[in-house]
Design a protein around this motif. Structure first.
Motif, mmCIF file in Angstrom:
data_model
loop_
_atom_site.group_PDB
_atom_site.id
_atom_site.type_symbol
_atom_site.label_atom_id
_atom_site.label_comp_id
_atom_site.label_asym_id
_atom_site.label_seq_id
_atom_site.Cartn_x
_atom_site.Cartn_y
_atom_site.Cartn_z
ATOM 1 N N ALA A 34 1.240 -0.610 5.928
ATOM 2 C CA ALA A 34 1.169 -1.836 5.133
ATOM 3 C C ALA A 34 0.992 -3.093 5.992
ATOM 4 C CB ALA A 34 2.428 -1.971 4.283
ATOM 5 N N LEU A 35 1.159 -2.983 7.308
ATOM 6 C CA LEU A 35 1.042 -4.154 8.180
ATOM 7 C C LEU A 35 -0.410 -4.602 8.303
ATOM 8 C CD1 LEU A 35 3.410 -3.253 11.169
ATOM 9 C CD2 LEU A 35 3.865 -4.820 9.288
ATOM 10 N N THR A 36 -0.588 -5.880 8.550
ATOM 11 C CA THR A 36 -1.923 -6.416 8.816
ATOM 12 C C THR A 36 -2.326 -6.040 10.242
ATOM 13 O OG1 THR A 36 -1.078 -8.511 9.665
ATOM 14 C CG2 THR A 36 -1.474 -8.377 7.287
ATOM 15 N N PRO A 37 -3.607 -6.095 10.580
ATOM 16 C CA PRO A 37 -4.031 -5.749 11.942
ATOM 17 C C PRO A 37 -3.381 -6.626 13.018
ATOM 18 C CG PRO A 37 -5.920 -5.714 10.489
ATOM 19 C CD PRO A 37 -4.767 -6.247 9.684
ATOM 20 N N SER A 38 -3.164 -7.898 12.731
ATOM 21 C CA SER A 38 -2.534 -8.758 13.735
ATOM 22 C C SER A 38 -1.067 -8.379 13.949
ATOM 23 C CB SER A 38 -2.642 -10.229 13.330
ATOM 24 O OG SER A 38 -1.955 -10.457 12.119
ATOM 25 N N GLN A 39 -0.373 -7.993 12.875
ATOM 26 C CA GLN A 39 1.015 -7.541 13.024
ATOM 27 C C GLN A 39 1.067 -6.186 13.711
ATOM 28 O OE1 GLN A 39 2.043 -7.615 8.870
ATOM 29 N NE2 GLN A 39 3.118 -9.585 9.051
ATOM 30 N N ASP A 54 -5.062 3.612 11.611
ATOM 31 C CA ASP A 54 -6.387 3.086 11.302
ATOM 32 C C ASP A 54 -7.087 3.951 10.251
ATOM 33 O OD1 ASP A 54 -8.614 1.322 11.688
ATOM 34 O OD2 ASP A 54 -9.574 2.940 12.849
ATOM 35 N N HIS A 57 -5.701 3.313 6.839
ATOM 36 C CA HIS A 57 -6.215 2.056 6.272
ATOM 37 C C HIS A 57 -7.569 2.269 5.600
ATOM 38 C CE1 HIS A 57 -3.833 -1.260 8.546
ATOM 39 N NE2 HIS A 57 -3.048 -0.291 8.137
#
Length: 184
Positions: A34-39, A54, A57
């Motif tokens: 559930a995390l964003t790529p930056s997180q 990945d 996602h």
């Protein structure tokens, strides 16, 4: 007959305990996906686990996505640094909670200022002497008028923004004072 005392520290984990740990890792895997790529970039993950995240996602099908998350949890169960991953995943959540608490505090101050008038303003100025007394007093009076006349709360928004800026500058000054202090 007397049975010898069994030391429970020497026993392997129970099957129920292993299941609870597996569910915990599955929950962690779901939060990772559930995390964003930056997180996600801030989380210490091995290459295999990162590839599995990945892939999860990119999978649109619900069942296939669920299967991939379970596979990710299986990979993560074999990792040694689960606690470091858990801390990195929980950190953004703690930041959001802290920011929400700060916003609620600002909202309480705003309501107290509008309801309490000059007495509350004096209390605020005692805690934050750098605040602009005249501007805040003007905004508080305008917000009271807006409330009585059921107009748009533009002064209330302005009070909120002024308090937010005031608290932010106070926090940044406190953190810079702590950095300048000599360590023992």
């Amino acid at each position: 007959m007397n049975e010898p005392d069994i030391d429970t520290d020497d026993l392997p984990p129970s099957r129920s305990q292993l299941r609870r740990e597996a569910w915990d890792v599955l929950e962690l895997a779901e939060r990772l996906v559930a995390l964003t790529p930056s997180q996600l970039a801030k989380v210490p993950l091995s290459e295999r686990v990162l590839d599995a995240v990945d892939l999860a996602h990119r999978i649109p099908s619900h069942i296939a996505h669920k299967r991939q998350v379970h596979y990710l949890a299986k990979l993560m169960r074999h990792q040694d640094d689960l606690e470091a991953i858990r801390l990195a995943v929980d950190k953004p959540l703690e930041v959001r909670r802290r920011e929400t608490a700060e916003l609620h505090s600002i909202e309480r101050w705003r309501e107290r200022l509008i309801d309490g008038g000059d007495a509350v303003l004096d209390e605020l100025l005692a805690k934050h002497p750098t605040a602009d007394r005249q501007r805040l007093r003007q905004l508080v009076r305008q917000a009271g008028i807006e409330r009585r006349e059921n107009r748009a709360p533009s002064a209330q928004r302005a009070i909120f923004q002024a308090l937010k800026a005031l608290f932010k500058t106070e926090d940044s000054e406190d953190s810079s004072d702590n950095e300048d202090a000599p360590s023992e």
